[in-house]
Every structure is written in C-alpha cells, then in structure tokens.
Design a protein around this motif. Structure first.
Motif, PDB file in Angstrom:
ATOM      1  N   MET A   1       0.844  -1.172   0.000  1.00 19.81           N
ATOM      2  CA  MET A   1       0.000   0.000   0.000  1.00 19.81           C
ATOM      3  C   MET A   1       0.895   1.244   0.000  1.00 19.81           C
ATOM      4  N   GLY A   2       0.251   2.390  -0.124  1.00 20.70           N
ATOM      5  CA  GLY A   2       1.001   3.632  -0.148  1.00 20.70           C
ATOM      6  C   GLY A   2       1.260   4.149  -1.554  1.00 20.70           C
ATOM      7  N   TYR A   3       0.813   3.383  -2.553  1.00 18.53           N
ATOM      8  CA  TYR A   3       1.041   3.778  -3.943  1.00 18.53           C
ATOM      9  C   TYR A   3      -0.268   4.028  -4.696  1.00 18.53           C
ATOM     10  N   GLY A   4      -1.409   3.943  -3.996  1.00 17.20           N
ATOM     11  CA  GLY A   4      -2.699   4.194  -4.620  1.00 17.20           C
ATOM     12  C   GLY A   4      -3.207   3.080  -5.510  1.00 17.20           C
ATOM     13  N   LEU A   5      -2.709   1.865  -5.323  1.00 10.92           N
ATOM     14  CA  LEU A   5      -3.060   0.763  -6.212  1.00 10.92           C
ATOM     15  C   LEU A   5      -4.127  -0.189  -5.669  1.00 10.92           C
ATOM     16  N   THR A   6      -4.461  -0.099  -4.405  1.00  4.10           N
ATOM     17  CA  THR A   6      -5.347  -1.088  -3.797  1.00  4.10           C
ATOM     18  C   THR A   6      -6.789  -0.578  -3.698  1.00  4.10           C
ATOM     19  N   LEU A   7      -7.708  -1.510  -3.544  1.00  3.39           N
ATOM     20  CA  LEU A   7      -9.113  -1.156  -3.346  1.00  3.39           C
ATOM     21  C   LEU A   7      -9.276  -0.308  -2.093  1.00  3.39           C
ATOM     22  N   THR A   8      -8.607  -0.693  -1.031  1.00 10.81           N
ATOM     23  CA  THR A   8      -8.714   0.067   0.217  1.00 10.81           C
ATOM     24  C   THR A   8      -8.314   1.519   0.008  1.00 10.81           C
ATOM     25  N   GLU A   9      -7.233   1.748  -0.713  1.00  8.28           N
ATOM     26  CA  GLU A   9      -6.788   3.118  -0.959  1.00  8.28           C
ATOM     27  C   GLU A   9      -7.800   3.886  -1.811  1.00  8.28           C
ATOM     28  N   GLN A  10      -8.399   3.221  -2.780  1.00  9.20           N
ATOM     29  CA  GLN A  10      -9.437   3.868  -3.584  1.00  9.20           C
ATOM     30  C   GLN A  10     -10.605   4.293  -2.699  1.00  9.20           C
ATOM     31  N   LEU A  11     -10.966   3.436  -1.748  1.00  9.39           N
ATOM     32  CA  LEU A  11     -12.091   3.745  -0.866  1.00  9.39           C
ATOM     33  C   LEU A  11     -11.737   4.821   0.155  1.00  9.39           C
ATOM     34  N   LEU A  12     -10.469   4.928   0.523  1.00 10.14           N
ATOM     35  CA  LEU A  12     -10.042   5.949   1.485  1.00 10.14           C
ATOM     36  C   LEU A  12      -9.969   7.343   0.860  1.00 10.14           C
ATOM     37  N   GLN A  13      -9.723   7.434  -0.439  1.00  4.08           N
ATOM     38  CA  GLN A  13      -9.534   8.733  -1.098  1.00  4.08           C
ATOM     39  C   GLN A  13     -10.673   9.722  -0.856  1.00  4.08           C
ATOM     40  N   PRO A  14     -11.940   9.308  -1.014  1.00  3.42           N
ATOM     41  CA  PRO A  14     -13.020  10.280  -0.796  1.00  3.42           C
ATOM     42  C   PRO A  14     -13.125  10.771   0.652  1.00  3.42           C
ATOM     43  N   LEU A  15     -12.501  10.073   1.595  1.00  5.65           N
ATOM     44  CA  LEU A  15     -12.558  10.490   3.001  1.00  5.65           C
ATOM     45  C   LEU A  15     -11.642  11.666   3.277  1.00  5.65           C
ATOM     46  N   GLY A  16     -10.717  11.935   2.363  1.00  3.75           N
ATOM     47  CA  GLY A  16      -9.827  13.084   2.486  1.00  3.75           C
ATOM     48  C   GLY A  16      -8.988  13.049   3.746  1.00  3.75           C
ATOM     49  N   SER A  17      -8.895  14.190   4.408  1.00  2.00           N
ATOM     50  CA  SER A  17      -8.022  14.310   5.580  1.00  2.00           C
ATOM     51  C   SER A  17      -8.515  13.506   6.777  1.00  2.00           C
ATOM     52  N   SER A  18      -9.765  13.044   6.748  1.00  2.08           N
ATOM     53  CA  SER A  18     -10.262  12.243   7.865  1.00  2.08           C
ATOM     54  C   SER A  18      -9.826  10.777   7.758  1.00  2.08           C
ATOM     55  N   ALA A  19      -9.245  10.402   6.619  1.00  4.02           N
ATOM     56  CA  ALA A  19      -8.782   9.029   6.417  1.00  4.02           C
ATOM     57  C   ALA A  19      -7.451   8.814   7.133  1.00  4.02           C
ATOM     58  N   ALA A  20      -7.248   7.608   7.597  1.00  2.00           N
ATOM     59  CA  ALA A  20      -5.978   7.259   8.224  1.00  2.00           C
ATOM     60  C   ALA A  20      -4.868   7.275   7.177  1.00  2.00           C
ATOM     61  N   VAL A  21      -3.665   7.528   7.622  1.00  3.01           N
ATOM     62  CA  VAL A  21      -2.516   7.575   6.721  1.00  3.01           C
ATOM     63  C   VAL A  21      -2.056   6.150   6.414  1.00  3.01           C
ATOM     64  N   VAL A  22      -1.819   5.882   5.140  1.00  2.16           N
ATOM     65  CA  VAL A  22      -1.344   4.585   4.668  1.00  2.16           C
ATOM     66  C   VAL A  22       0.105   4.742   4.244  1.00  2.16           C
ATOM     67  N   THR A  23       0.934   3.748   4.582  1.00  2.00           N
ATOM     68  CA  THR A  23       2.348   3.788   4.219  1.00  2.00           C
ATOM     69  C   THR A  23       2.715   2.564   3.383  1.00  2.00           C
ATOM     70  N   PRO A  24       3.859   2.591   2.700  1.00  2.25           N
ATOM     71  CA  PRO A  24       4.284   1.411   1.938  1.00  2.25           C
ATOM     72  C   PRO A  24       4.543   0.176   2.801  1.00  2.25           C
ATOM     73  N   ALA A  25       4.673   0.335   4.113  1.00  2.66           N
ATOM     74  CA  ALA A  25       4.851  -0.820   5.006  1.00  2.66           C
ATOM     75  C   ALA A  25       3.507  -1.373   5.481  1.00  2.66           C
ATOM     76  N   ASP A  26       2.412  -0.814   4.967  1.00  2.00           N
ATOM     77  CA  ASP A  26       1.071  -1.340   5.240  1.00  2.00           C
ATOM     78  C   ASP A  26       0.691  -2.254   4.088  1.00  2.00           C
ATOM     79  N   TRP A  27      -0.014  -3.320   4.399  1.00  2.00           N
ATOM     80  CA  TRP A  27      -0.392  -4.309   3.399  1.00  2.00           C
ATOM     81  C   TRP A  27      -1.892  -4.496   3.403  1.00  2.00           C
ATOM     82  N   GLU A  28      -2.457  -4.674   2.216  1.00  2.00           N
ATOM     83  CA  GLU A  28      -3.874  -4.981   2.110  1.00  2.00           C
ATOM     84  C   GLU A  28      -4.060  -6.497   2.095  1.00  2.00           C
ATOM     85  N   VAL A  29      -4.980  -6.961   2.907  1.00  2.00           N
ATOM     86  CA  VAL A  29      -5.337  -8.376   2.933  1.00  2.00           C
ATOM     87  C   VAL A  29      -6.383  -8.590   1.855  1.00  2.00           C
TER      88      VAL A  29
END
Length: 116
Positions: A1-29
C-alpha cells in the motif's frame, strides 16, 4: 500500500483528511479461497491468516494490515485483531458498499498466536 493501487486506498480517497494515513509498510489483505466445506471454519481462516502473516513478514516489513470487506465480515475479522476504520463506504460507479478494517501487524499476530 502507499502507492494508490489497492481497493482500500481507492475507498479511502473520498474520506480526504479524515482518512488514516497509509504507508508502503502497510499491506492490504485480499481474498482467501477455501473449499466450501471449510468456509464456515473460523479456525481454518485463523490458521491461514497466521501462516500468511508469518510468511509475508519473513520477507518484508509489515506495519499494518488493511482490508475492504462487507460489514458482516468486518465483525469476523475483529476476532483476529482488526478493527473497523470506516463504514458504509461506496465504491464509485457501483452499488458496492464496504467497511474498511485495519490492525497493526503486531496486534494481529498476537491475536492469531493467542487463539491457536
């Protein structure tokens, strides 16, 4: 994660600044495929998740695990140390609605180890 490639990241985008921060050391299950006779076996899921986490962490840094799932599955994943971060998130251009869940790798591993 952290590169905008996962479903989770797509779903977090509309949440804007209220979304938790994702890093490249985070993984999507992602998906786990089980034969029909094992799908209601929580211990089989627990065992598979533990093996996957042990394998992945032996070759990469994993700080947190994320997933996008149905609300009912989010309740199941609470048993494994993941918690809901956002509910009722719609996937644009579809009728699909997700719950985003997250757990630190340490918490998930401890929960999986403690319940084995």
């Amino acid at each position: 994660m952290g590169y905008g490639l996962t479903l989770t990241e797509q779903l977090l985008q509309p949440l804007g600044s209220s979304a938790a921060v994702v890093t490249p050391a985070d993984w999507e299950v992602g998906r786990l495929v089980l034969a029909p006779e094992f799908r209601s076996d929580v211990d089989a899921l627990r065992h598979c998740m533990r093996l996957a986490l042990l394998h992945a962490s032996s070759g990469a840094r994993i700080d947190a695990l994320w997933a996008a799932c149905t609300h009912s599955l989010s309740r199941l994943y609470r048993r494994f140390g993941l918690s809901p971060m956002a509910r009722d998130i719609s996937l644009p251009c579809t009728k699909k609605v997700y719950t985003i869940i997250r757990g630190t790798a340490g918490d998930v591993e401890t929960t999986l180890r403690g319940s084995s």
